[in-house]
Scaffold this motif. Structure first.
Motif, short mmCIF file in Angstrom:
data_model
loop_
_atom_site.label_atom_id
_atom_site.label_comp_id
_atom_site.label_asym_id
_atom_site.label_seq_id
_atom_site.Cartn_x
_atom_site.Cartn_y
_atom_site.Cartn_z
N ALA A 46 0.81 -1.22 0.00
CA ALA A 46 0.00 0.00 0.00
C ALA A 46 0.84 1.27 0.00
CB ALA A 46 -0.92 0.01 1.22
N ASP A 47 2.17 1.11 0.12
CA ASP A 47 3.10 2.25 0.16
C ASP A 47 2.77 3.19 1.32
OD1 ASP A 47 5.34 3.52 -0.70
OD2 ASP A 47 4.39 4.65 -2.31
N SER A 48 2.51 2.56 2.49
CA SER A 48 2.11 3.34 3.67
C SER A 48 3.21 3.35 4.72
CB SER A 48 0.84 2.74 4.28
OG SER A 48 0.57 3.29 5.55
N ALA A 49 3.67 4.55 5.08
CA ALA A 49 4.69 4.69 6.13
C ALA A 49 4.15 4.29 7.49
CB ALA A 49 5.20 6.14 6.17
N SER A 50 2.88 4.64 7.77
CA SER A 50 2.32 4.34 9.08
C SER A 50 2.11 2.83 9.26
CB SER A 50 1.01 5.11 9.31
OG SER A 50 0.04 4.78 8.34
N LEU A 51 1.71 2.12 8.19
CA LEU A 51 1.57 0.67 8.30
C LEU A 51 2.92 0.00 8.51
CD1 LEU A 51 -1.10 -0.53 5.68
CD2 LEU A 51 -1.27 -0.51 8.17
N LEU A 90 13.55 -0.47 21.44
CA LEU A 90 12.34 0.24 21.03
C LEU A 90 12.69 1.63 20.49
CD1 LEU A 90 9.28 0.50 20.83
CD2 LEU A 90 9.23 1.17 23.24
N MET A 91 13.64 2.29 21.13
CA MET A 91 14.06 3.60 20.65
C MET A 91 14.76 3.48 19.29
SD MET A 91 15.31 5.47 24.19
CE MET A 91 15.24 7.12 23.50
N ALA A 92 15.53 2.41 19.11
CA ALA A 92 16.20 2.20 17.82
C ALA A 92 15.17 1.95 16.72
CB ALA A 92 17.17 1.01 17.93
N PHE A 93 14.14 1.15 17.01
CA PHE A 93 13.08 0.93 16.03
C PHE A 93 12.40 2.25 15.68
CE2 PHE A 93 12.68 -3.74 17.13
CZ PHE A 93 12.89 -4.19 15.83
N SER A 94 12.22 3.10 16.67
CA SER A 94 11.56 4.39 16.44
C SER A 94 12.39 5.26 15.51
CB SER A 94 11.32 5.10 17.77
OG SER A 94 10.49 4.32 18.61
N LEU A 95 13.70 5.22 15.66
CA LEU A 95 14.57 5.99 14.77
C LEU A 95 14.47 5.45 13.34
CD1 LEU A 95 17.72 6.40 17.05
CD2 LEU A 95 16.02 8.14 16.47
N ILE A 98 11.40 6.82 11.82
CA ILE A 98 11.64 8.20 11.39
C ILE A 98 12.29 8.21 10.01
CG2 ILE A 98 12.98 10.29 11.85
CD1 ILE A 98 12.50 9.77 14.84
N ALA A 99 13.26 7.32 9.80
CA ALA A 99 13.93 7.25 8.50
C ALA A 99 12.95 6.88 7.39
CB ALA A 99 15.07 6.23 8.57
N ILE A 100 12.07 5.89 7.66
CA ILE A 100 11.06 5.50 6.67
C ILE A 100 10.12 6.67 6.37
CG2 ILE A 100 9.01 4.05 6.31
CD1 ILE A 100 10.39 1.85 7.88
N THR A 101 9.74 7.38 7.42
CA THR A 101 8.82 8.50 7.26
C THR A 101 9.43 9.61 6.42
OG1 THR A 101 7.88 7.99 9.44
CG2 THR A 101 7.39 10.15 8.51
N VAL A 102 10.70 9.90 6.66
CA VAL A 102 11.40 10.93 5.87
C VAL A 102 11.44 10.51 4.40
CG1 VAL A 102 13.63 12.03 5.46
CG2 VAL A 102 12.75 11.81 7.80
N VAL A 180 1.02 10.68 11.00
CA VAL A 180 0.76 9.59 11.94
C VAL A 180 2.03 8.77 12.18
CG1 VAL A 180 -0.45 7.39 12.22
CG2 VAL A 180 -1.70 9.43 11.55
N ALA A 181 2.80 8.47 11.12
CA ALA A 181 4.04 7.72 11.28
C ALA A 181 5.01 8.48 12.19
CB ALA A 181 4.68 7.46 9.92
N SER A 182 5.04 9.81 12.05
CA SER A 182 5.92 10.62 12.90
C SER A 182 5.49 10.56 14.36
CB SER A 182 5.92 12.08 12.41
OG SER A 182 6.34 12.18 11.08
N ILE A 183 4.18 10.63 14.59
CA ILE A 183 3.66 10.54 15.96
C ILE A 183 3.99 9.18 16.57
CG2 ILE A 183 1.54 10.46 17.34
CD1 ILE A 183 0.36 12.54 15.40
N MET A 184 3.86 8.12 15.77
CA MET A 184 4.16 6.79 16.26
C MET A 184 5.63 6.65 16.63
SD MET A 184 1.84 4.56 13.61
CE MET A 184 2.36 2.97 14.23
N ALA A 185 6.50 7.28 15.84
CA ALA A 185 7.93 7.25 16.15
C ALA A 185 8.22 7.96 17.47
CB ALA A 185 8.73 7.90 15.02
N LEU A 186 7.57 9.10 17.68
CA LEU A 186 7.77 9.84 18.93
C LEU A 186 7.22 9.05 20.12
CD1 LEU A 186 6.86 13.47 17.76
CD2 LEU A 186 9.13 12.52 18.20
N LEU A 187 6.10 8.36 19.90
CA LEU A 187 5.52 7.54 20.95
C LEU A 187 6.47 6.40 21.33
CD1 LEU A 187 2.89 7.17 22.62
CD2 LEU A 187 2.10 5.62 20.82
N GLY A 188 7.13 5.81 20.31
CA GLY A 188 8.10 4.76 20.57
C GLY A 188 9.30 5.26 21.34
#
Length: 215
Positions: A46-51, A90-95, A98-102, A180-188
């Motif tokens: 689906a080319d979705s960053a949040s998924l 978990l913090m590493a996954f979040s980073l 962020i890379a995927i979102t960018v 949403v992907a950015s928010i999820m990264a910050l939550l992580g």
């Protein structure tokens, strides 16, 4: 630790190896692995960053449960060390999220809202079940709490994916998915930091003399 369980930090040590805890972890591990496989494939299709971000949460939770099973029943110090490592992971996954979102933001990809919505509903049902399963262990030691925090964050993230799908469908653009992907990264990042703080506190507690812990 034997005989010192007079406060909130060492009391969970008696129950961390209980059959109920291990059974809950095995169920959570199975669900998370299955949902990772489904969601990473759907996110790429689906080319979705949040998924894709949510899929990384699922594989992170799988590792979290596996490590918790390995250290279940061990001394508090070892469980706290495992929890600290999981918080850092978990913090590493979040980073990585962020890379995927960018990457998605730079290439202005417009995801498929219908796929996002369908998979998001499936994910929130799976994570909601796991969160309810683990709710009783939310006040345990840092190792137990780390599993609960990840499950709690995932339910929030799944709800955000559904909002992103609605936003993409309504706007016909990819920016809701990016937000949403950015928010999820910050939550992580926030959840990882919380886990690490709790783990450090458990390690300090376990290193105290038995008399001091009993007071």
């Amino acid at each position: 630790m034997t005989g010192c369980c007079h406060n909130e930090h060492c009391a969970p040590a008696k129950t961390t190896g209980a059959p109920q805890w291990r059974r809950a972890l095995w169920i959570a591990l199975t669900i998370n692995l299955a949902m990772f496989s489904i969601e990473i494939a759907a996110g790429v299709a689906a080319d979705s960053a949040s998924l894709q971000a949510d899929a990384l949460d699922f594989i992170g939770d799988s590792a979290n449960c596996a490590i918790s099973l390995m250290v279940s029943g061990l001394a508090l110090t070892w469980r706290a060390r495992a929890a600290f490592a999981k918080g850092a992971t978990l913090m590493a996954f979040s980073l990585w999220v962020i890379a995927i979102t960018v990457w998605h933001a730079l290439f202005h990809a417009v995801p498929e809202a219908e796929v996002m919505g369908a998979i998001g509903l499936m994910a929130i049902a799976a994570n909601g079940f796991v969160a309810l399963l683990l709710y009783r262990f939310r006040t345990g030691d840092s190792n137990m709490r780390s599993v609960w925090i990840c499950s709690r964050n995932d339910v929030i993230g799944n709800a955000a994916v559904l909002l992103a799908a609605a936003g993409v469908f309504g706007a016909g653009a990819g920016w809701p998915d990016i937000i949403v992907a950015s928010i999820m990264a910050l939550l992580g990042l926030s959840g990882g930091a919380e886990i690490m703080r709790h783990a450090a506190r458990d390690q300090r507690t376990d290193s105290m003399p038995a008399v001091a812990r009993a007071e």
